[in-house]
Design an enzyme around this catalytic site. Structure first.
Site, PDB file in Angstrom:
ATOM      1  CG  ASP A 156       5.351   2.358   7.310  1.00 46.35           C
ATOM      2  OD1 ASP A 156       4.455   2.816   6.574  1.00 46.35           O
ATOM      3  OD2 ASP A 156       5.106   1.545   8.222  1.00 46.35           O
ATOM      4  CG  HIS A 157       4.416  -0.404   3.935  1.00 44.20           C
ATOM      5  ND1 HIS A 157       4.387  -1.737   4.287  1.00 44.20           N
ATOM      6  CD2 HIS A 157       3.904   0.275   5.003  1.00 44.20           C
ATOM      7  CE1 HIS A 157       3.875  -1.860   5.504  1.00 44.20           C
ATOM      8  NE2 HIS A 157       3.579  -0.645   5.956  1.00 44.20           N
ATOM      9  CG  HIS A 177       0.322   3.936   4.904  1.00 46.97           C
ATOM     10  ND1 HIS A 177      -0.324   3.198   5.881  1.00 46.97           N
ATOM     11  CD2 HIS A 177      -0.615   4.789   4.406  1.00 46.97           C
ATOM     12  CE1 HIS A 177      -1.590   3.603   5.963  1.00 46.97           C
ATOM     13  NE2 HIS A 177      -1.779   4.562   5.077  1.00 46.97           N
ATOM     14  CG  HIS A 196      -0.327  -0.025   2.532  1.00 49.17           C
ATOM     15  ND1 HIS A 196       0.428  -1.077   2.994  1.00 49.17           N
ATOM     16  CD2 HIS A 196      -0.333   0.886   3.546  1.00 49.17           C
ATOM     17  CE1 HIS A 196       0.858  -0.824   4.219  1.00 49.17           C
ATOM     18  NE2 HIS A 196       0.418   0.364   4.570  1.00 49.17           N
TER      19      HIS A 196
END
EC number: 3.1.-.-
Length: 317
Positions: A101-102, A99, A97
Site C-alpha cells: 500500500d506504499h 508494503h 517501506h
C-alpha cells in the site's frame, strides 16, 4: 533460530476494525501547508484507515514524492492532475517501506514518466531502485528532507524529517489514528525512542490526519506498548504465583499462547485469538530479550513463564 509467528495482515483485520469508526473525512487532495500536499491513495480500509497518504513536498517546480499508494487508478489520476495543472515535476520518489500500500503506485508512475524509473529510492531497494541510507538528504526548492532509519513496523522502514517545518513523515510507525502493527517489537520500541529524540513538532503519517503535537503522540505510543508488556508480564506472574503456592518450581505457571490469552481476556472467539496471537508473540519475545520471561518446549507447543522477582517488588540495580 528463534521461532516467531509470521506477520499476517489478515489476522489483524479484526484487531484494527475499530479504527475505522468515526474517522474524520480527508479530501482526496489537500495543500496541508505551503510545502506539503497530501494526495490520498484511494484505498480506504481497516488497515489503511482513510487510505494511504502520499505527499508532494517542496515549493518550486520540482517536488519530492513520498510513497505511492496501492496502485489505485484514482491516485495516479489525482497526482498527475496536480502535476500538470501546476507545472510540477517529481525529482525523487521516496518509499517509507516495502508494503504494497506504499509501493503499489510505482509502476503507474513509471508509465506516466519513464524517467522516474531511476529516481525511486528505498532502504534495501528492489531491482532498479536506488538505496536510501540513514542520514541521507534530498533537496528541492523549499524542502530539505533527511532520511531516518526506523525499522520495526517493517525491516526497511524509513521516516523522513522535513527540516523547514521541523516535521517528521512517520510512515507506518506512527499513525494519525489508533496504533500500528509491528514485525519486531524490540526494534520498533528502539525506533520510537529515536523518533521521539528528534523532537519534531509535527507529524505527517502514512495513514490518518496530520499529527499536530508529535511529542505527545510519541509519548502516547511508547506508553501504550509499555502498558501492554506490563499486562502480559503481570498475567504470567499471576500464573506463577498460583502454581508456586502449590509447590511448583522455577517454571511454575508456564502458559501457552491460548492459555495466556484466556488468562488475560477470558473466552474469546477464535478469530479474535488469531488476531491477538501475532501481537502477543512480539510482546513475549521483547520480554524474553529483556530477560523478564523464559520459554520451554517445541515451537508449536511453546510455554512461557515469568522469571525474576515480581515486577512490583523487583529490585532496581
Amino acid at each position: 533460530m528463534a521461532f516467531r509467528i509470521p506477520f499476517a495482515q489478515s489476522f489483524w483485520q479484526e484487531y484494527l476494525s475499530g479504527q475505522e469508526a468515526n474517522l474524520p473525512r480527508l479530501p482526496e487532495v489537500e495543500q496541508v501547508t505551503e510545502t506539503v500536499m497530501r494526495i490520498l491513495g484511494g484505498n480506504p480500509g481497516r488497515m489503511q484507515l482513510q487510505g494511504t497518504n502520499t505527499y508532494l513536498v517542496g515549493t518550486g517546480k520540482f517536488r519530492i514524492l513520498i510513497d505511492t499508494g496501492q496502485g489505485e487508478a484514482s491516485w495516479i489520476e489525482a497526482l498527475t492532475k496536480q502535476l500538470e495543472a501546476n507545472g510540477l515535476e517529481i525529482s525523487h520518489v521516496l518509499l517509507t517501506h516495502w508494503h504494497g500500500d506504499h509501493t503499489g503506485g510505482v509502476p503507474d508512475l513509471i508509465t506516466y514518466n519513464p524517467e522516474l524509473s531511476s529516481r525511486v529510492y528505498k532502504n534495501t531497494p528492489d531491482l532498479g531502485q536506488q538505496a536510501i541510507h540513514d542520514g541521507q538528504k534530498f533537496h528541492v526548492e523549499g524542502a530539505t528532507i533527511r532520511a531516518v532509519f526506523t525499522p520495526g513496523h517493517a525491516f526497511d522502514h524509513m521516516c523522513f524529517l522535513l527540516e523547514e517545518e521541523n516535521a517528521l513523515f512517520t510512515g507506518d510507525n506512527v499513525l494519525g489514528h489508533g496504533y500500528s502493527v509491528v514485525e519486531d517489537l524490540g526494534t520498533y520500541m528502539t525506533s520510537l525512542t529515536r523518533m521521539a529524540d528528534l523532537n519534531c513538532a509535527l507529524g505527517y503519517p502514512a495513514h490518518g490526519t496530520r499529527i499536530e503535537d508529535l511529542p505527545a503522540k510519541m509519548k502516547e505510543y511508547i506508553q501504550h506498548k509499555e502498558s501492554r508488556m506490563r499486562q502480559v508480564l503481570a498475567a504470567l506472574e499471576r500464573s506463577r504465583a498460583r502454581m508456586t503456592a502449590t509447590g511448583g518450581g522455577r517454571r511454575a505457571g508456564a502458559l501457552t499462547f491460548p492459555e495466556l490469552i484466556n488468562s488475560m481476556y477470558g473466552g474469546i472467539p477464535d478469530e479474535i485469538e488469531q488476531a491477538l496471537t501475532p501481537f502477543l508473540s512480539q510482546v513475549l519475545w521483547k520480554l524474553a530479550e529483556d530477560r523478564k520471561v523464559g520459554f520451554e518446549g517445541e515451537p508449536s507447543q511453546r510455554r512461557w513463564f515469568a522469571v525474576g522477582p515480581p515486577a512490583a517488588t523487583a529490585v532496581r540495580l
